[in-house]
Design a protein around this motif. Sequence first.
Motif, PDB file in Angstrom:
ATOM      1  N   VAL A  83       0.726  -1.456  -0.098  1.00  0.00           N
ATOM      2  CA  VAL A  83      -0.718  -0.040   0.188  1.00  0.00           C
ATOM      3  C   VAL A  83       1.055   1.100   0.084  1.00  0.00           C
ATOM      4  N   SER A  84       2.479   1.081  -0.807  1.00  0.00           N
ATOM      5  CA  SER A  84       3.492   2.085   0.109  1.00  0.00           C
ATOM      6  C   SER A  84       2.499   3.469  -0.807  1.00  0.00           C
ATOM      7  N   ARG A  85       1.890   3.469  -2.003  1.00  0.00           N
ATOM      8  CA  ARG A  85       1.260   4.453  -2.826  1.00  0.00           C
ATOM      9  C   ARG A  85       0.721   5.101  -2.110  1.00  0.00           C
ATOM     10  N   ALA A  86      -0.262   3.600  -1.939  1.00  0.00           N
ATOM     11  CA  ALA A  86      -1.901   4.528  -1.734  1.00  0.00           C
ATOM     12  C   ALA A  86      -2.327   4.572  -0.899  1.00  0.00           C
ATOM     13  N   ILE A  87      -1.229   5.419   0.251  1.00  0.00           N
ATOM     14  CA  ILE A  87      -1.406   5.881   1.480  1.00  0.00           C
ATOM     15  C   ILE A  87      -1.017   6.633   1.579  1.00  0.00           C
ATOM     16  N   ARG A  88      -0.275   7.560   0.452  1.00  0.00           N
ATOM     17  CA  ARG A  88       0.113   8.889   0.603  1.00  0.00           C
ATOM     18  C   ARG A  88      -1.297   9.540  -0.644  1.00  0.00           C
ATOM     19  N   ASP A  89      -2.576   9.262  -0.594  1.00  0.00           N
ATOM     20  CA  ASP A  89      -2.733   9.723  -1.555  1.00  0.00           C
ATOM     21  C   ASP A  89      -3.764  10.892  -0.660  1.00  0.00           C
ATOM     22  N   ASN A  90      -3.275  12.107  -0.344  1.00  0.00           N
ATOM     23  CA  ASN A  90      -4.525  13.637   0.040  1.00  0.00           C
ATOM     24  C   ASN A  90      -5.771  12.524   0.084  1.00  0.00           C
ATOM     25  N   LYS A  91      -6.739  12.462  -0.153  1.00  0.00           N
ATOM     26  CA  LYS A  91      -8.038  11.620   0.657  1.00  0.00           C
ATOM     27  C   LYS A  91      -7.638  10.525   2.035  1.00  0.00           C
TER      28      LYS A  91
END
Length: 218
Positions: A83-91
């Motif tokens: 989830v390395s990328r997904a956790i950085r979403d602004n949401k």
Amino acid sequence: MQIAIDGPAGAGKSTIAKKVARLLGFLYIDSGALYRAVALSALEKQIDPQDEAALARLLQGLHLDLSEDAKGNQVVQVNGRDVSRAIRDNKVSQVVSVYSAVPAVRQLVTARIQALAASRNVVMDGRDIGSVVLPQADVKVFLTASVAERARRRLLQLQAQGEAVGQETLEAEIAARDQKDRERAVAPLVQAPDALYLDSSNMDIDEVCQHILALIRK
Ligand code: CDP
Ligand code: CDP
């Protein structure tokens, strides 16, 4: 040896902690990444932070892991899923403070990062590392910068990820998140009494690293 770097969002903690860890050959532990992983999981399952029972069920089934890929980039996994990328979403940034204020969430993440740090040389960054997670840390730094500068830095990061956000919106979001982190009842964002205060508003990454390395050598 344990090095704790705390401070508000966008201060440069993870960039600097990662660099210092690499230079010293220490393990880098990004505690915020695990709070983000919990928030992402709760968002995906549409679990309200007030719904203690549903949140407790979620936490029971969560296995959080931090590791590094071959290029030295940090990999965050939830039950084996990257989830390395997904956790950085602004949401995720917008809701993470609400979940991180829940005591059961803090217990889970704190236990996990303390276990990861056990008997290793580590650089750990977050909000409560010097105050709660590693109170015996050898070096503690409270790293900050003005809200405008932190929002400017975060804006560039989000733009590089392809996310469009306005500078003013981001400033307001960052200020609101800092306030939630500072005012929560359990393990708030605070400068530990024995931490060095460092305002990096007018410092580049190398200057901050040199400053912290000098402190460690001392
Ligand atoms: O990178 P950024 O500064 O945006 O935040 P982060 O370090 O990824 O942390 C995200 C959120 O997790 C923070 O706003 C806090 O709500 C929470 N957090 C915390 O409560 N305690 C920590 N030790 C680290 C993060
Ligand atoms: O972890 P934290 O939220 O405190 O900040 P970060 O994600 O390490 O840093 C946010 C952004 O600011 C990154 O793109 C860094 O490269 C940049 N930065 C900077 O421009 N100057 C500094 N002195 C520190 C960080």
